[in-house]
Write an enzyme that holds these catalytic residues in place. Structure first.
Site, PDB file in Angstrom:
ATOM      1  N   ASP A 249       0.786  -1.100   0.098  1.00  0.00           N
ATOM      2  CA  ASP A 249      -0.025   0.141   0.258  1.00  0.00           C
ATOM      3  C   ASP A 249       1.037   1.266   0.028  1.00  0.00           C
ATOM      4  OD1 ASP A 249      -3.315   0.434   0.736  1.00  0.00           O
ATOM      5  OD2 ASP A 249      -1.840   2.171   1.673  1.00  0.00           O
TER       6      ASP A 249
ATOM      7  N   GLN B 130     -14.960   5.511  -3.518  1.00  0.00           N
ATOM      8  CA  GLN B 130     -16.311   5.856  -4.040  1.00  0.00           C
ATOM      9  C   GLN B 130     -16.874   6.545  -3.016  1.00  0.00           C
ATOM     10  OE1 GLN B 130     -18.600   2.744  -5.477  1.00  0.00           O
ATOM     11  NE2 GLN B 130     -20.375   3.832  -6.363  1.00  0.00           N
TER      12      GLN B 130
ATOM     13  N   ARG C 181     -19.685   4.916 -10.011  1.00  0.00           N
ATOM     14  CA  ARG C 181     -18.765   4.158 -10.218  1.00  0.00           C
ATOM     15  C   ARG C 181     -17.663   4.746 -11.391  1.00  0.00           C
ATOM     16  NH1 ARG C 181     -21.803  -0.255  -9.255  1.00  0.00           N
ATOM     17  NH2 ARG C 181     -21.506  -1.161  -7.586  1.00  0.00           N
TER      18      ARG C 181
ATOM     19  N   ARG D  46     -29.043 -13.699  -7.635  1.00  0.00           N
ATOM     20  CA  ARG D  46     -29.481 -15.235  -7.372  1.00  0.00           C
ATOM     21  C   ARG D  46     -29.943 -15.182  -5.765  1.00  0.00           C
ATOM     22  NH1 ARG D  46     -24.298 -16.259  -9.480  1.00  0.00           N
ATOM     23  NH2 ARG D  46     -23.438 -16.672  -7.533  1.00  0.00           N
TER      24      ARG D  46
ATOM     25  N   HIS E 123     -20.438  -3.428 -14.620  1.00  0.00           N
ATOM     26  CA  HIS E 123     -20.496  -3.619 -13.240  1.00  0.00           C
ATOM     27  C   HIS E 123     -20.941  -1.962 -12.605  1.00  0.00           C
ATOM     28  CE1 HIS E 123     -20.049  -4.259  -8.798  1.00  0.00           C
ATOM     29  NE2 HIS E 123     -19.116  -3.390  -8.839  1.00  0.00           N
TER      30      HIS E 123
END
Length: 309
Positions: free
Chosen positions: A33, A80, A86, A151, A173
């Site tokens: 990072d 975000q 997005r 689902r 997405h």
């Protein structure tokens, strides 16, 4: 030795690292990072947990630790914010992604790249361009999570075990994603027929409500806790598991789709066979005309954002 390098130790990166470690998908997990102290702290904390699980080495370091990594999972990027699409993140995170991959390639020898940073479809395409690897070796998390939500919602409505529901979300997405109702079934029985058996109206309102639930789920979570983590972390874990176990599982991941369904040069999610070499096959089964049109519209949205880079 299976080594996984995780770039970015925020909510998503650490949710994935924790899940992968608990499942013991690798015996060496490296956390990287820009905030080196944070990465070190996370590695120390997760290493403590592994003392209760098994011999999984958890450590932190710089990009040189990507050497020998079989899989590199990229989750780093600008966060975000509530109410933010997005796709609003595209320019900032495209630059971050280019910098990360350029650094990784100095040390890693042809790993598989798993992309999770949003907008994931655009950045998966950027990653493919930057790395120059074979198309199947750059995999976006895509709509794996969206399909799981889909689902789960259908299973709840119909009162069945989610493991018996077969249904996919494809495309972006994000806000233009597409539910493939024409292929959705419960152990081979079309969802439309299952609804009829239960006295549930299988109409446009029913389908729009279900898709709306999937599309808005992330925004609902972000609005309440500020970020998503567990769902996407486990989705990444599922992709990596399919690779490392050479499962040949079918997952709706983001990948280059030129030529499939008449689509252009973009990356978006379609059902793909995932094995040890990444994406082995893109499955473009027949779909309804309205689904085909919606998928083409989703591809156009992504194409416009790629063109804006």
């Amino acid at each position: 030795m299976n080594r996984i390098a995780v770039i970015g130790v925020g909510n998503v990166g650490m949710a994935f690292a924790y899940a992968a470690a608990i499942k013991r998908l690798a015996n060496d997990i490296v956390l990287i990072d820009a905030n080196a102290a944070r990465a070190e702290g996370e590695s120390m904390d997760l290493a403590d947990a592994m003392a209760l699980v098994g011999p999984v080495q958890i450590r932190s370091g710089g990009y040189e630790q990507c050497e020998g990594a079989r899989i590199v999972v990229v989750t780093a990027g600008a966060k975000q914010m509530p109410g933010q699409s997005r796709l609003d993140l595209v320019r900032v995170n495209a630059g971050i992604t280019r910098d990360i991959l350029t650094a990784v390639m100095q040390y890693a020898d042809d790993p598989l790249y798993i992309m999770a940073t949003n907008p994931v479809d655009v950045l998966t395409h950027v990653a493919r361009t930057v790395t120059g690897v074979a198309p199947g070796r750059v995999i976006g998390s895509g709509t794996v999570l969206d399909s799981a939500r889909f689902r789960g919602h259908v299973a709840e409505i119909l009162g069945v075990d989610v493991r018996g529901v077969h249904a996919h979300i494809v495309g972006e997405h994000g806000d233009s994603e597409v539910a493939l109702w024409s292929r959705a079934n419960v152990s081979g029985i079309p969802v439309a027929e299952m609804c009829a058996r239960r006295g549930i109206a299988y109409d446009a309102a029913f389908r729009e409500k279900a898709l709306g639930h999937v599309r808005h789920a992330a925004y609902e979570i972000i609005g309440r806790k500020g970020a998503t983590g567990y769902g996407i972390g486990m989705s990444l874990c599922r992709i990596v598991e399919a690779i490392l176990h050479d499962e040949h599982s079918v997952l709706t991941v983001s990948c280059p789709v030129a030529g499939h369904y008449g689509l252009g040069d973009v990356s978006l999610s379609l059902p793909c066979v995932i094995g040890s070499d990444g994406i082995e096959e893109v499955l473009d089964a027949p779909i309804a005309e309205d689904e085909q049109a919606a998928l083409a519209a989703s591809a156009r949205v992504l194409g416009e954002h790629l063109a804006a880079l």
